[in-house]
Enzyme design. Sequence first.
Site, mmCIF file in Angstrom:
data_model
loop_
_atom_site.group_PDB
_atom_site.id
_atom_site.type_symbol
_atom_site.label_atom_id
_atom_site.label_comp_id
_atom_site.label_asym_id
_atom_site.label_seq_id
_atom_site.Cartn_x
_atom_site.Cartn_y
_atom_site.Cartn_z
ATOM 1 N N SER A 60 0.880 -1.156 0.000
ATOM 2 C CA SER A 60 0.000 0.000 0.000
ATOM 3 C C SER A 60 0.919 1.207 0.000
ATOM 4 C CB SER A 60 -0.900 0.008 1.247
ATOM 5 O OG SER A 60 -1.735 1.146 1.230
ATOM 6 N N SER A 61 0.859 1.999 -1.051
ATOM 7 C CA SER A 61 1.803 3.101 -1.219
ATOM 8 C C SER A 61 1.615 4.168 -0.147
ATOM 9 C CB SER A 61 1.642 3.731 -2.600
ATOM 10 O OG SER A 61 1.880 2.781 -3.614
#
Length: 350
Positions: A60-61
């Site tokens: 998850s950036s």
Amino acid sequence: MPDTVWPGRADGVRQGGAVRRAGDPDGWWDAVYRDVPLTTQWDDGAYSGDAPGRVPSSSSSMPGMVFSMLAVLEVTGGERVLEIGTGTGWNAALLAHRLDSANVTTVEVDAATAAAARHRLARAGYAPVTVVGDGERGHPPGAPFDRVLATCSVRRVPYAWVEQCRPGGLVVAPWGPEYGGEGVVKLTVRQDGTASGTFVRSSAFMRLRGQRSVRPGSRGYLSAPWPADGATSTTSLSPEELGGWVAMFALGVQLPGVFPLVERYPDGSYTLWLHDTAVTSWATADWEPGRTEFAVVQSGPRRLWDEAERAWRWWNANGRPGFERFGLTVGPERCTVWLDAPDRPVPQAG
């Protein structure tokens, strides 16, 4: 977010140990809401230990990066978006919230990751088109799209993304050469079937699975005991000058098929190794504190240190430009990196 995450740092490297929701709910919530990237899968799902695995394969950036890329994407309502890399599904949910689920298609190569994301999206009330497949191919049945957004990095922009985006539409993707360094590029698709645009910021994303590199260890390049058949010399260019993120990018776009490795020693000194992906050439430069001359050894048809030094001097002579002065043009056969304008292609060695 999945129940186990490995928090990283804002610079995109050096993930920490696992934080599990069941065992440390406060730590898990803290990790989820910090502005850092969260690795959510290692080694294509083959690893589940507490320490970081070998190769991060889904994440998850960092929220700040997600929001900045969505701003670059310029969606205002009604656009049809193709997302490459579903991951946890959070970015797809943001797009679906803004544009309506029917206008969002998201592609994920890992079936288990896609299924988990689809479940989370449904629980949150979103139903974008979710596709299990190779993101490099895009999603032809849904084309044409108004926007294409990649949440993984590439070293060559798949032309399928350009083909599946309407003229005037945007392709936004993290792009970086083999050597290292990476930036987000914003490409506008043209009537002639090409796409061109500038880099807007630095980035550090996981590579598209089909574009990962297999990198041999340094010792695999030697034909005999050190220094093998290497030619020795010295240089006044410190290996330290080649290690910044922008410098790596500037060198990488000039040095196709070249990548670095660093061998560190207890006294703080290190050897910078340069290798070519064809496994024909190598070079080393030894950095030691306090020195102004550095030992160099290089072997093979490509003199990689000489190439790297010329590339650095080109970058330095042009004012050490940052990402915002570089641009990229993508056509059916090739991608061209340029400086300041498309008619100023960056020179390439090799």
